[in-house]
Design an enzyme around this catalytic site. Structure first.
Site, PDB file in Angstrom:
ATOM      1  N   GLU A 146       0.825  -1.221   0.000  1.00 46.71           N
ATOM      2  CA  GLU A 146       0.000   0.000   0.000  1.00 46.71           C
ATOM      3  C   GLU A 146       0.856   1.267   0.000  1.00 46.71           C
ATOM      4  O   GLU A 146       0.386   2.339  -0.377  1.00 46.71           O
ATOM      5  CB  GLU A 146      -0.927   0.025   1.218  1.00 46.71           C
ATOM      6  CG  GLU A 146      -2.105  -0.924   1.133  1.00 46.71           C
ATOM      7  CD  GLU A 146      -3.205  -0.407   0.218  1.00 46.71           C
ATOM      8  OE1 GLU A 146      -2.916  -0.158  -0.960  1.00 46.71           O
ATOM      9  OE2 GLU A 146      -4.345  -0.272   0.680  1.00 46.71           O
ATOM     10  N   THR A 176      -4.973   8.936  -3.395  1.00 49.85           N
ATOM     11  CA  THR A 176      -5.057   8.521  -1.979  1.00 49.85           C
ATOM     12  C   THR A 176      -4.017   9.256  -1.131  1.00 49.85           C
ATOM     13  O   THR A 176      -4.275   9.645   0.012  1.00 49.85           O
ATOM     14  CB  THR A 176      -4.837   6.999  -1.855  1.00 49.85           C
ATOM     15  OG1 THR A 176      -5.746   6.354  -2.737  1.00 49.85           O
ATOM     16  CG2 THR A 176      -5.082   6.501  -0.445  1.00 49.85           C
TER      17      THR A 176
HETATM   18  N1  HSE Z   1      -8.499   4.075   5.295  1.00 49.33           N
HETATM   19  C1  HSE Z   1      -7.860   4.544   4.110  1.00 49.33           C
HETATM   20  C2  HSE Z   1      -8.136   6.024   3.944  1.00 49.33           C
HETATM   21  C3  HSE Z   1      -8.373   3.789   2.938  1.00 49.33           C
HETATM   22  O1  HSE Z   1      -9.275   6.437   4.170  1.00 49.33           O
HETATM   23  O2  HSE Z   1      -7.202   6.763   3.608  1.00 49.33           O
HETATM   24  C4  HSE Z   1      -7.747   4.198   1.640  1.00 49.33           C
HETATM   25  O3  HSE Z   1      -8.356   3.456   0.610  1.00 49.33           O
END
Ligand code: HSE
Length: 318
Positions: free
Chosen positions: A136, A189
């Protein structure tokens, strides 16, 4: 004399996942039975790690092993096995990167399961999650484990502790289904994590603990309605709202169409609604969200899902 032949190639599949589900930031995750990534890992005679990516958004994915989700996982697995083998890794993306549906987590989980089998490592699900979480880093900049835990274990999971990693899997009520909408917007992200507050107001903390606890209470009481009440997040979603135009409009449309709760899926831009399928039509909720995006000129893809299976092997070659 017995000669043990090692495996030459392993093919795996891993599901899309939705993280957070409202107030469970970096803690709640659910595997979805809709989209998936497929990975084929094959030994090479040389010591090169060659990565090829096909399908949804493949042109945006870096192919250098140190920058690629699957590459990072494969390197970690080779390290754990004390091997230097070359590998060919083929990734078939069914989940669009940057969609909020655990695209990188699916590639990481599928690669971890394939490498575990190929190298005969016999890692436990928790160890597989640890390795997949390293993957990740390539997409999110930090090894969060909510998506990969759900992608490895399937169903709904909650992370009890990150270090040491401890994960609990729970069965959702049979009538808990999901309506999802994936808008044609890109959310990185990494950026969606950078915009988050470093400190949290005590009032908001109390709110979120109450909501996350309510979500779990809903599962324990077999009530989708109570789970839905737990999907209101006072900390993360407000900080990310500006990254998703029309977020509140779409959420309102989902609730009006009968959703029990609705939230950004992971870091977005997908939005996920929880629906009691014994009382409401999941497709209607998905279409209502699609229409709401269209009203503000954003095209989107509606999807319906149930909790799905975790990453698994679909083919082995000697
Ligand atoms: N929990 C993580 C976020 C998931 O919200 O950044 C990312 O897919």
């Amino acid at each position: 004399m017995v000669i043990t032949l090692g495996l030459r190639a392993v093919e795996t599949i891993a599901p899309a996942t939705s993280a957070n589900l409202g107030a469970g930031f970096d803690v709640f995750g659910v595997a979805l039975d809709t989209l998936s990534d497929r990975v084929i890992v094959e030994r090479r005679k040389d010591d090169i790690i060659k990565i090829e990516v096909y399908g949804e958004g493949s042109s945006e994915i870096p192919l250098e092993p140190e920058k690629n989700t699957a590459g990072l996982v494969a390197l970690e697995m080779l390290k754990r096995a004390g091997e230097k083998s070359g590998l060919s890794i083929k990734i078939y993306k069914g989940i669009k990167p940057g969609s909020g549906l655990g695209s990188s987590a699916a590639s990481a989980a599928a690669t971890a399961v394939a490498m575990n089998d190929l190298l005969g490592l016999n890692l436990t699900p928790t160890q597989l999650i640890e390795v997949a979480a390293i993957g990740e880093i390539a997409s999110a900049g930090s090894p969060h484990a909510d998506n990969v835990s759900a992608a490895i274990m399937g169903g709904f999971i909650l992370i009890v502790s990150r270090d040491p990693l401890e994960v609990i899997k729970m069965n959702l009520p049979r009538n808990a289904e999901f309506a999802i909408v994936l808008p044609e917007i890109k959310v990185d992200t990494r950026i969606a994590r950078l915009v988050l507050p470093k400190q949290v107001d005590l009032t908001n903390m109390v709110h979120n603990i109450g909501r996350a606890a309510t979500f779990i209470a809903g599962i324990a009481l077999n009530s989708v309605e109570i789970m839905g009440k737990g999907m209101i997040d006072a900390v993360i979603e407000p900080a990310r709202a500006h990254l998703i135009p029309g977020l509140n409009h779409v959420k309102e449309a989902a609730l009006k169409a009968g959703a029990a709760g609705v939230a950004i899926s992971g870091a977005g831009p997908s939005i996920i609604a929880l629906v009691d399928s014994s009382r409401r039509d999941v497709r209607e909720v998905a279409l209502a969200m699609k229409d709401a995006f269209m009203e503000i000129g954003i095209r989107s893809r509606p999807l319906c899902a149930r909790p799905g299976e975790g990453a698994r092997i679909i083919r082995r070659e000697l």
